[in-house]
Design an enzyme around this catalytic site. Structure first.
Site, short mmCIF file in Angstrom:
data_model
loop_
_atom_site.label_atom_id
_atom_site.label_comp_id
_atom_site.label_asym_id
_atom_site.label_seq_id
_atom_site.Cartn_x
_atom_site.Cartn_y
_atom_site.Cartn_z
N ASN A 12 64.99 53.64 35.02
CA ASN A 12 66.19 54.49 35.06
C ASN A 12 65.96 55.54 36.14
OD1 ASN A 12 68.34 56.17 34.65
ND2 ASN A 12 67.61 57.01 32.71
N LYS A 14 67.95 57.70 37.12
CA LYS A 14 68.75 58.91 36.87
C LYS A 14 69.47 59.30 38.17
CE LYS A 14 65.32 60.28 33.49
NZ LYS A 14 65.22 61.08 32.30
N GLY A 174 61.15 62.71 29.80
CA GLY A 174 60.92 63.61 30.93
C GLY A 174 60.03 64.80 30.58
C1 PEP Z 1 64.63 57.84 30.59
O1 PEP Z 1 65.25 58.50 31.42
O2 PEP Z 1 65.22 56.98 29.95
C2 PEP Z 1 63.21 58.14 30.40
C3 PEP Z 1 62.56 57.50 29.45
O3 PEP Z 1 62.66 59.05 31.21
P1 PEP Z 1 61.08 59.39 31.37
O4 PEP Z 1 60.36 58.07 31.46
O5 PEP Z 1 60.99 60.18 32.63
O6 PEP Z 1 60.67 60.14 30.15
#
Ligand code: PEP
Length: 250
Positions: A12, A14, A174
């Site tokens: 992801n 983002k 995150g």
């Molecule tokens: C996510 O955005 O779905 C996610 C799991 O982010 P991270 O791996 O950065 O915690």
């Protein structure tokens, strides 16, 4: 006998990326992917779908989106519908990511409708569920994830076996705080039992873990009985890290 589930690692991105950075990241990923590995997808910002579609063509890397409208077409400024995503070869779409629930007020019902819109166009929704830290501390984890999942089951009927689920504890996204493999497995088993009660084809449904998955913790998480892959945020932006997670999923 239960159908074997090939592991899926989905990145992801983002709201990150740019034409040059995407090009470099995807070329490094494609060069490093094993031919007989797990399924891999990248969920990219909508403006980059065409670029990423072109770079993934002829490779095993699949294309994903990060959101979809519940509507088919019309006066919904700023929205992107499933038919549009399909035109760019999108195979997966995140729905109900905690950042959408938190910052855009997405409800369980809306998330369920988005999953339905994706399924209607042959796109696999990756339905994200997960509890906040306050909910976990109040002992409400099971009730919260079951409530989120129940809405999607209710709206999608027999199509439910076509979804992918991602268990993402909000407190782990995150933050660098990962659920322990045991904590994650416990919730995955709860979701697995709920899906089993909803469809005789539940063995097809992959349940991914997401929340600060990285190269160091991936194999212990992915080694759990009910963890069928990962939804990876930050670590999916670095080719070397993402490739190590992918290698751990074989
Ligand atoms: C996510 O955005 O779905 C996610 C799991 O982010 P991270 O791996 O950065 O915690």
């Amino acid at each position: 006998m239960a159908a074997p589930r090939r592991k899926l690692i989905a990145g992801n991105w983002k709201m990150n990326g740019g034409l040059a950075a995407n090009d470099a990241l995807l070329r490094a990923l494609v060069a490093g992917l094993a031919h007989d590995g797990c399924k891999v997808a990248v969920c990219v910002p909508a403006p980059y779908l065409a670029q990423v579609q072109a770079l993934c063509a002829g490779t095993s890397l699949e294309l994903g989106a990060q959101d979809v409208s519940q509507h088919d077409a019309g006066a919904f400024t700023g929205e992107v519908c499933a038919a549009m995503l399909k035109e760019f070869g999108v195979g997966y779409c995140l729905v109900g990511h905690s950042e959408r629930r938190q910052y855009h007020g997405e409800t369980d019902t809306l998330v369920a409708e988005k999953a339905k819109a994706a399924l209607a166009h042959g796109i696999t929704p990756i339905v994200c569920v997960g509890e906040t830290l306050a909910e976990r501390e109040a002992g409400r984890t099971e009730a919260v994830v079951k409530r989120q999942m129940a809405a999607v089951i209710h709206t999608n009927g027999h199509c439910i076996s076509e979804i992918v689920v991602a268990y993402e504890p909000v407190w782990a996204i995150g933050t660098g705080k990962t659920a322990t493999p045991e904590q994650a497995q416990q919730v995955h088993a709860i979701l697995r039992a709920q899906l089993k009660a909803a469809t005789e084809h539940s063995a097809r449904i992959s349940i991914l873990y997401g929340g600060s998955m990285n190269a160091a913790n991936a194999s212990s998480l992915l080694g759990q009985a009910d963890i069928d892959g990962g939804l990876v945020g930050g670590a999916s932006l670095k080719a070397a890290d993402f490739l190590q997670i992918i290698a751990a999923a074989r």
